[in-house]
Enzyme design. Structure first.
Site, short mmCIF file in Angstrom:
data_model
loop_
_atom_site.label_atom_id
_atom_site.label_comp_id
_atom_site.label_asym_id
_atom_site.label_seq_id
_atom_site.Cartn_x
_atom_site.Cartn_y
_atom_site.Cartn_z
N ASP A 1 -5.66 -3.57 -2.94
CA ASP A 1 -4.55 -3.14 -1.97
C ASP A 1 -3.91 -4.30 -1.16
OD1 ASP A 1 -3.83 -2.39 1.02
OD2 ASP A 1 -3.99 -0.60 0.32
N SER B 1 0.90 -1.21 -0.08
CA SER B 1 0.08 0.08 -0.09
C SER B 1 0.79 1.15 -0.06
CB SER B 1 -0.99 0.04 1.08
OG SER B 1 -1.96 1.12 1.00
#
Length: 351
Positions: free
Chosen positions: A223, A78
């Protein structure tokens, strides 16, 4: 007459030695002896995901550079993948600071194309129907798979990483790099190690609900926090002998904040993410805890306040941690190119 004879004699000598040099080639020229550098453990830097809290990673990298701790591998998830990718691509902490500081985060996060950039037809639509909700009509009415298409973020990455547009393998970066995403059709972890660097960074930070996932062929990536938010195992697989992991410490949860369905749902997601971090925290050789408890994951406009928290993370060190890092430090002028002798390593964490 004598001077003329001497001149001719010297010319013949110069011609003779010049010819010998050409015939012998490089062997006739004195070469500096190659000095093999002393061995040292290879170091992997692992950066956790956490939205805007990940700006603290920039401060942690700044501390490592200030103390001449070389980094041989970088792995992130991320926002950790974003900062790690920029660093692996050769950007200094100051350059990364400038990059995140120059971004107009409200515009990027909204995903809205500036009115000036719209076509004439779209401008008319915008004036006639002033709302941000876009519906698909090709196969019946459908809503988007994210509040933000991610187009603005993708363009930002494409522009910044243009020098690596034809990159074949992430090992070819100034620092070998990996980032983690979730392949949501299978629910499995995917580690990006080749292909488009910009697309990999876009995929690893495709926060569900906020950014639309990235589709590549039959696979769909979002993600990576759901599967491996602190990818220590990835750095190990890359070849790191010592792993320095940067953990974003958000502190204890305040029960007073859990008063809405959205807050409760968010907390449940945080608990699941924290579960996959526990093993990684134990397996890291050095765990730096950046205190970001005063900030939120959506505080993208507070990078100047969050970055120093990473700079403070290494302060609470144990003795064996200090000893380990002291064996890895290199000289002032050669700290990135001249590794030191391998020292005794022990596994410990900052408290």
């Amino acid at each position: 007459m004598i001077s003329l004879v001497k001149s001719a004699f010297y010319q013949r000598i110069l011609i003779f030695f010049g010819g010998m040099t050409l015939m012998l080639g490089p062997r006739a020229v004195a070469q500096k002896p190659e000095i093999a550098p002393a061995n040292r453990p290879t170091i992997g830097l692992v950066l956790e995901g956490g939205g805007a809290l990940g700006f603290a990673h920039i401060g942690a990298i700044e501390w490592l550079e200030a103390h001449h701790i070389p980094v041989d591998y970088v792995a992130g998830t991320s926002m950790g993948g974003l900062v790690g990718g920029l660093y692996a691509a050769g950007n200094s902490p100051d350059e990364i600071k400038e990059f995140v500081g120059d971004i107009h985060w409200p515009g990027v996060l909204s995903g809205e194309i500036p009115f000036q950039a719209l076509s004439f037809r779209r401008k008319e639509d915008k004036l006639a129907y002033p709302n941000r909700l876009e519906l698909g009509l090709r196969h019946g009415i459908s809503v988007p798979n994210g509040l933000n298409s991610g187009a603005a973020v993708g363009l930002l990455f494409d522009r910044t990483l243009m020098p690596y547009y034809d990159l074949k393998n992430f090992d070819d970066l100034p620092i070998p790099f990996r980032c983690v995403a979730t392949e949501i059709t299978s629910g499995k972890k995917h580690v990006f190690e080749d292909g488009s660097l910009a697309q990999a960074m876009r995929a690893t930070m495709s926060i569900p609900g906020m950014f639309a996932p990235v589709q590549h062929g039959n696979e769909i990536y979002s993600d990576g926090a759901a599967v491996d938010n602190l990818p220590v195992d990835v750095a190990r697989a890359m070849g790191a002998d010592v792993v320095i992991a940067v953990y974003l410490d958000t502190g204890p949860v305040n029960p007073a904040t859990l008063t809405s369905p959205l807050a409760v749902a968010g907390r449940n997601v945080s608990i699941m993410v924290a579960a996959n971090e526990q093993a990684s925290m134990k397996n890291a050789d050095v765990l730096l805890k950046a205190d970001v408890s005063k900030f939120g994951a959506t505080d993208f406009g507070k990078s100047e306040d969050i970055i120093p928290q990473g700079l403070k993370a290494p302060k609470p060190m144990r003795r064996c941690w200090k000893n380990m890092l002291s064996t890895m430090r290199t000289g002032k002028h050669m700290w990135r190119r001249e590794p030191l002798a391998r020292g005794h390593m022990c596994r410990c964490h900052s408290s």
